[in-house]
Design an enzyme around this catalytic site. Sequence first.
Site, short mmCIF file in Angstrom:
data_model
loop_
_atom_site.label_atom_id
_atom_site.label_comp_id
_atom_site.label_asym_id
_atom_site.label_seq_id
_atom_site.Cartn_x
_atom_site.Cartn_y
_atom_site.Cartn_z
N LYS A 153 -47.24 96.70 -115.76
CA LYS A 153 -47.08 95.25 -115.97
C LYS A 153 -47.37 94.43 -114.71
O LYS A 153 -48.00 93.38 -114.79
CB LYS A 153 -45.66 94.94 -116.48
CG LYS A 153 -45.41 95.43 -117.91
CD LYS A 153 -44.04 95.00 -118.39
CE LYS A 153 -43.76 95.53 -119.78
NZ LYS A 153 -42.48 95.08 -120.33
N ASP B 250 -41.83 89.02 -123.11
CA ASP B 250 -40.52 89.69 -123.17
C ASP B 250 -39.38 88.68 -123.26
O ASP B 250 -38.42 88.87 -124.01
CB ASP B 250 -40.32 90.58 -121.93
CG ASP B 250 -41.05 91.91 -122.05
OD1 ASP B 250 -41.33 92.34 -123.20
OD2 ASP B 250 -41.35 92.52 -121.01
N1 LIG Z 1 -35.90 95.83 -126.27
C1 LIG Z 1 -37.02 95.66 -125.58
O1 LIG Z 1 -37.98 95.04 -126.04
C2 LIG Z 1 -37.12 96.20 -124.18
C3 LIG Z 1 -38.09 95.70 -123.29
C4 LIG Z 1 -38.15 96.22 -122.00
C5 LIG Z 1 -37.29 97.23 -121.62
N2 LIG Z 1 -36.37 97.71 -122.51
C6 LIG Z 1 -35.42 98.75 -122.11
O2 LIG Z 1 -34.69 98.28 -120.98
C7 LIG Z 1 -34.33 99.35 -120.13
C8 LIG Z 1 -34.70 99.01 -118.69
O3 LIG Z 1 -36.10 98.88 -118.57
P1 LIG Z 1 -36.79 98.38 -117.21
O4 LIG Z 1 -38.23 98.32 -117.48
O5 LIG Z 1 -36.09 97.17 -116.67
O6 LIG Z 1 -36.48 99.61 -116.24
P2 LIG Z 1 -36.40 99.61 -114.64
O7 LIG Z 1 -37.25 98.53 -114.05
O8 LIG Z 1 -36.60 101.02 -114.22
O9 LIG Z 1 -34.86 99.21 -114.31
C9 LIG Z 1 -33.80 100.09 -114.60
C10 LIG Z 1 -32.46 99.40 -114.37
O10 LIG Z 1 -31.42 100.32 -114.75
C11 LIG Z 1 -30.58 100.58 -113.61
N3 LIG Z 1 -30.13 101.98 -113.63
C12 LIG Z 1 -30.87 103.06 -113.91
N4 LIG Z 1 -30.12 104.19 -113.83
C13 LIG Z 1 -28.87 103.78 -113.46
C14 LIG Z 1 -27.65 104.47 -113.20
N5 LIG Z 1 -27.55 105.80 -113.29
N6 LIG Z 1 -26.55 103.72 -112.87
C15 LIG Z 1 -26.63 102.37 -112.77
N7 LIG Z 1 -27.76 101.66 -113.01
C16 LIG Z 1 -28.88 102.36 -113.35
C17 LIG Z 1 -31.44 100.28 -112.40
O11 LIG Z 1 -30.62 100.03 -111.29
P3 LIG Z 1 -31.20 100.23 -109.79
O12 LIG Z 1 -31.94 98.97 -109.47
O13 LIG Z 1 -29.99 100.42 -108.95
O14 LIG Z 1 -32.09 101.43 -109.82
C18 LIG Z 1 -32.21 99.04 -112.90
O15 LIG Z 1 -31.39 97.89 -112.85
C19 LIG Z 1 -35.03 100.58 -120.70
O16 LIG Z 1 -34.09 101.31 -121.46
C20 LIG Z 1 -36.11 100.01 -121.59
O17 LIG Z 1 -36.44 100.86 -122.68
C21 LIG Z 1 -36.28 97.21 -123.77
#
Ligand SMILES: NC(=O)c1ccc[n+]([C@@H]2O[C@H](COP(=O)([O-])OP(=O)(O)OC[C@H]3O[C@@H](n4cnc5c(N)ncnc54)[C@H](OP(=O)(O)O)[C@@H]3O)[C@@H](O)[C@H]2O)c1
Length: 279
Positions: free
Chosen positions: A65, A101
């Site tokens: 992205k 989004d």
């Molecule tokens: N419904 C939808 O349309 C939609 C759209 C986009 C994404 N999503 C979902 O949203 C989620 C996040 O996506 P993303 O693209 O934002 O991912 P990302 O950029 O990798 O961000 C992950 C987030 O989760 C936190 N995290 C991960 N493991 C953790 C742990 N063990 N303990 C505490 N915090 C933790 C990270 O914290 P740190 O910064 O500390 O690593 C960060 O804030 C995914 O499950 C994805 O499938 C859904």
Amino acid sequence: MIKACVIGWPISHSRSPLIHGYWLKKYGIDGSYSRHPVEPTSLAGFIGGLDGAGFAGCNVTIPHKEAVFNLVERADETTERLGAVNTVYLRHGKVLGTNTDGEGFINSLRQHAPSLRLAGSRAMVLGAGGASLAVVNAILEQGAEGVVVANRTREKAQQLRNRFGLRVVPIEWHEIPDRLASCSLLVNTTSLGMTGQPELDIDLSQLSQDTIVTDIVYTPLRTKLLEQAAVRGNIVVEGLGMLLHQAVRGFSLWFGVTPVVTEELHDLIARDIDPDFSP
Ligand SMILES: NC(=O)c1ccc[n+]([C@@H]2O[C@H](COP(=O)([O-])OP(=O)(O)OC[C@H]3O[C@@H](n4cnc5c(N)ncnc54)[C@H](OP(=O)(O)O)[C@@H]3O)[C@@H](O)[C@H]2O)c1
């Protein structure tokens, strides 16, 4: 025949072909929507070659992205603010980018929690990753007074404040329970609670009954956070709605019809995620 696709690396998990395929059939459009695994080293070539390959555009997912934002010729104001593109479309030979989004998130809330008023309210967002960026920006664009952001890595919550301004208030993870009482909306944007990831475990005892709780994780369809909030009597909104609503504008830009997120579409994707799903 009009062609569009989704690109990512990997891409096999994407449900976008199922969503757009449903609409193509429903509206009787002579079009196709395919998925393409594109390695980071091939990305610029793929985006530059969309026109030549006969594509009207594409969706972009992890991890491309941000890179695609730097490859498109122009992006709208919201997308400029996010620095990330999830939808590419061609106009007069130019490759344009946008990000849907945030509107997907807001339109899902509008559909499933119509009583929510974000203007002048306070929200709490858990997580400060890529998806959080779009969610926090969308809540601010709705006129929220403040967005409290808790993230494991505090520095990333601070970066959101640097990007969006003083209405973003970073807090420590352990402060979540005490801050909950004043929030009209609680959103999980972390990957915690997703199938295969650790659970999101927070103390909801101070959560007001009026707070709307949503999770953008959609595998499982109903996360533990949503289950716990629903048991307390809160209105909960599942993450699948955001996925469906974010797809609307791309379809409209490529195929010229603004599609409707129907219950039939919801149930189709829900069954793909969980074969035991029943409406
Ligand atoms: N419904 C939808 O349309 C939609 C759209 C986009 C994404 N999503 C979902 O949203 C989620 C996040 O996506 P993303 O693209 O934002 O991912 P990302 O950029 O990798 O961000 C992950 C987030 O989760 C936190 N995290 C991960 N493991 C953790 C742990 N063990 N303990 C505490 N915090 C933790 C990270 O914290 P740190 O910064 O500390 O690593 C960060 O804030 C995914 O499950 C994805 O499938 C859904």
